[in-house]
Design an enzyme around this catalytic site. Structure first.
Site, PDB file in Angstrom:
ATOM      1  CB  VAL A  37      63.904  34.119 -53.573  1.00  0.00           C
ATOM      2  CG1 VAL A  37      64.755  33.294 -54.768  1.00  0.00           C
ATOM      3  CG2 VAL A  37      63.963  32.780 -52.521  1.00  0.00           C
ATOM      4  CG  PHE A 278      73.424  24.672 -39.999  1.00  0.00           C
ATOM      5  CD1 PHE A 278      73.396  25.650 -40.553  1.00  0.00           C
ATOM      6  CD2 PHE A 278      72.447  23.898 -40.223  1.00  0.00           C
ATOM      7  CE1 PHE A 278      72.460  26.391 -40.921  1.00  0.00           C
ATOM      8  CE2 PHE A 278      71.315  24.421 -40.473  1.00  0.00           C
ATOM      9  CZ  PHE A 278      71.257  25.825 -40.717  1.00  0.00           C
ATOM     10  CB  CYS A 289      64.221  26.706 -46.907  1.00  0.00           C
ATOM     11  SG  CYS A 289      64.335  28.182 -48.093  1.00  0.00           S
ATOM     12  CE  LYS A 350      67.618  33.085 -40.892  1.00  0.00           C
ATOM     13  NZ  LYS A 350      68.806  32.647 -41.589  1.00  0.00           N
TER      14      LYS A 350
HETATM   15  C1  UDX Z   1      68.043  27.755 -45.285  1.00  0.00           C
HETATM   16  C2  UDX Z   1      69.339  27.375 -45.836  1.00  0.00           C
HETATM   17  O1  UDX Z   1      70.316  27.670 -44.868  1.00  0.00           O
HETATM   18  C3  UDX Z   1      69.586  28.053 -47.244  1.00  0.00           C
HETATM   19  O2  UDX Z   1      70.862  27.622 -47.616  1.00  0.00           O
HETATM   20  C4  UDX Z   1      68.313  27.925 -47.997  1.00  0.00           C
HETATM   21  O3  UDX Z   1      68.610  28.755 -49.132  1.00  0.00           O
HETATM   22  C5  UDX Z   1      67.177  28.380 -47.402  1.00  0.00           C
HETATM   23  O4  UDX Z   1      66.790  27.883 -45.995  1.00  0.00           O
HETATM   24  P1  UDX Z   1      67.226  30.001 -43.962  1.00  0.00           P
HETATM   25  O5  UDX Z   1      65.946  29.349 -43.958  1.00  0.00           O
HETATM   26  O6  UDX Z   1      67.345  31.284 -44.007  1.00  0.00           O
HETATM   27  O7  UDX Z   1      68.183  29.258 -44.783  1.00  0.00           O
HETATM   28  O8  UDX Z   1      67.632  29.615 -42.296  1.00  0.00           O
HETATM   29  P2  UDX Z   1      68.977  28.980 -41.699  1.00  0.00           P
HETATM   30  O9  UDX Z   1      70.065  30.131 -41.274  1.00  0.00           O
HETATM   31  O10 UDX Z   1      69.537  27.748 -42.377  1.00  0.00           O
HETATM   32  O11 UDX Z   1      68.187  28.624 -40.364  1.00  0.00           O
HETATM   33  C6  UDX Z   1      67.364  27.646 -40.386  1.00  0.00           C
HETATM   34  C7  UDX Z   1      66.778  27.198 -38.912  1.00  0.00           C
HETATM   35  O12 UDX Z   1      67.699  26.535 -38.146  1.00  0.00           O
HETATM   36  C8  UDX Z   1      66.545  28.265 -38.180  1.00  0.00           C
HETATM   37  O13 UDX Z   1      65.400  28.239 -37.267  1.00  0.00           O
HETATM   38  C9  UDX Z   1      67.881  28.662 -37.107  1.00  0.00           C
HETATM   39  O14 UDX Z   1      67.462  29.133 -36.158  1.00  0.00           O
HETATM   40  C10 UDX Z   1      68.152  27.032 -36.977  1.00  0.00           C
HETATM   41  N1  UDX Z   1      69.547  26.747 -36.834  1.00  0.00           N
HETATM   42  C11 UDX Z   1      70.361  27.305 -37.462  1.00  0.00           C
HETATM   43  C12 UDX Z   1      69.754  26.268 -35.360  1.00  0.00           C
HETATM   44  O15 UDX Z   1      69.286  25.968 -34.574  1.00  0.00           O
HETATM   45  N2  UDX Z   1      71.305  26.024 -35.081  1.00  0.00           N
HETATM   46  C13 UDX Z   1      72.213  26.515 -35.969  1.00  0.00           C
HETATM   47  O16 UDX Z   1      73.234  26.018 -35.698  1.00  0.00           O
HETATM   48  C14 UDX Z   1      71.616  27.108 -37.371  1.00  0.00           C
END
Ligand code: UDX
Length: 459
Positions: A37, A278, A289, A350
């Site tokens: 961040v 999502f 997060c 991810k």
């Molecule tokens: C998240 C929030 O999206 C962001 O707004 C906040 O500030 C920080 O946390 P991030 O942790 O970078 O961001 O990951 P994100 O892209 O949200 O994915 C989170 C998890 O969900 C990952 O493990 C990803 O693989 C999973 N995911 C996401 C899915 O399994 N399916 C989806 O459709 C989207």
């Protein structure tokens, strides 16, 4: 409703005020904490024209940053840092006191990891606030960028109060970050919204000035009280976690009833009230997060005597999802994992990040190891980070090496490089032709026609 309406009107007034004032105002900014961040924020604000000092107590990290070495993988970040360091608008320092003294605004971007009881550990935030107090030399804005517990501004206020005088005083602002790892730089310059929680109109105006290039791009600015701003961050991540746990449960249902979760997600996502983002099923959400913030939300609920049943269910369903994946692998290997060799593609939580915090791979691999399996893992960039948590598995330097002698290939992260596979290479290297694609990134038909047992998630 009334509050929201007032906020938006207030916001529009600010936009108009900015439009009539063509002068750009530049500020001296300190960003404390150079994690994901802090680094993206510091470099982004420098790009907007402000003078930014990013301070961190970790001297080694600061030295590396000053040598142009970025300790994390984040697309576009090293270029942005270099550009702004070269034109002297961005500087890294371990002299936190001096950075605070020079700054008009201090952004707090230190870590708030989860404690045993699920609460956020705010000790680093508190120690920064005390330092700000000790170095208070005029009016400053303290802005929380780290995700802090709802109500944190009161704690900050009481900590800073003994240091305040009629000339040395602070305004506290909450300005949560919504950056996604892997696209954080792009998100910084193109956010869905900017949320500013403040009690003072002057502080709000300064924050709007700081983010003026975003105002000029017509990005929505939402001005609220501090508690609402702090809650927006938790509620956003809580909602996203619920959405993911929901689609993962639907994926399991789809498998049982013979439906295709992708078609189902498309079908429900076309309803704008649901939205199509999502909704990809996967092996369970991870990262710095979503897992942390849902646990913190739950524990905040407990503290105030409120049972947040949906959040609790989202966390439980996410834990179940990882065990479900392990059970599925076991089924594919005729209910016996002992002495089986499992190739794991993907360790990061991810794609496009080297972050392994709360990655589903940790739990899944641990459960596989407990049942006697051997793991050969490959990740394009996250292996080194994972070594510290899972030292006893075999790390491979490319995806083919991981396949040698494998009874099953399990894909856990949706890296682009995993989408292109050569079926004859796979056939030659693997002991058994079984693939479990928990991210549904492979094309099923060529695999089936070449004799592979292919298993996707939710179909
Ligand atoms: C998240 C929030 O999206 C962001 O707004 C906040 O500030 C920080 O946390 P991030 O942790 O970078 O961001 O990951 P994100 O892209 O949200 O994915 C989170 C998890 O969900 C990952 O493990 C990803 O693989 C999973 N995911 C996401 C899915 O399994 N399916 C989806 O459709 C989207």
């Amino acid at each position: 409703m009334k509050n929201i309406a007032i906020s938006i009107i207030f916001c529009h007034l600010l936009v108009n005020a900015q439009e009539t004032n063509s002068d750009n105002k530049y500020y001296k900014i300190a960003v404390i904490g150079t994690g994901y961040v802090g680094l993206v924020l510091g470099a982004g604000l420098a790009e907007f024209g402000h003078y930014v000092e990013c301070a961190d107590i970790d001297q080694e990290k600061v030295n590396k940053l000053n040598d142009g070495i970025i300790p994390i993988f984040e697309p576009g970040l090293s270029e942005l840092v270099k550009k702004n360091c070269d034109n002297n608008s961005l500087l890294f320092t371990s002299d936190v006191d001096s950075a605070i003294q020079k700054a008009d605004i201090v952004f707090i971007a230190v870590g708030t990891p989860t404690k045993e009881d699920g609460k956020a550990d705010v000790s680093a935030v508190l120690s920064v606030v005390t330092r700000i107090g000790k170095n208070l030399n005029g009016h400053k804005i303290i802005c929380t960028k780290s995700t802090v517990p709802i109500g944190m501004s009161h704690t900050i206020q009481s900590l800073i109060q003994p240091f305040e005088t009629s000339t040395n005083f602070v305004d506290i602002v909450s300005n949560p970050e919504f950056l996604r790892e892997g696209t954080a730089v792009q998100d910084f310059f193109n956010p869905d919204r900017v949320v500013i929680g403040a009690n003072s109109e002057q502080a709000t105006k300064i924050l709007c000035d700081i983010y003026k290039p975003l105002l000029q791009k017509n990005i929505p600015f939402l001005i609220t009280d501090i508690a609402s701003s702090e809650t927006i961050k938790y509620a956003s991540n809580g909602f996203l976690a619920v959405k993911l746990s929901f689609i993962n449960e639907i994926a399991r249902l789809c498998e049982k009833v013979g439906a295709n979760c992708y078609d189902v997600a498309k079908g429900i996502g076309l309803d704008p009230r649901i939205g199509n983002l999502f909704l990809k099923p996967g092996p369970g959400y991870g990262g710095s997060c979503l897992p942390k913030d849902t646990k913190a939300l739950l524990s905040k609920g407990k503290e105030i005597g409120l049972e947040l049943k949906l959040i609790k269910a989202a966390i439980e369903a996410n834990d179940d999802q990882k065990s479900y994946i392990v059970e599925k692998i076991k089924t594919l290997l005729h209910n016996n994992l002992a002495e089986k060799t499992i190739a794991i593609w993907g360790l990061a939580f991810k794609a496009n990040t080297d972050d392994i915090r709360e990655s589903c791979a940790i739990t899944i691999v641990q459960q596989l190891l407990e049942q006697g399996a051997h793991i050969k893992a490959y990740d394009p960039i996250a292996s080194n980070n994972m070594r510290r948590i899972l030292p006893d598995i075999t790390y491979c330097s490319n995806k083919e090496d991981a396949l040698e002698g494998a009874d099953v290939l399990v894909i856990l992260t949706d890296w682009q490089e995993f989408t292109s596979i050569n079926t004859s290479t796979l056939s030659n290297l693997m002991k058994q032709k079984i693939i479990y694609d928990t991210r549904n990134i492979l094309c099923e038909l060529p695999l089936r026609t070449t004799g592979f047992t292919y298993c996707g998630l939710g179909k």
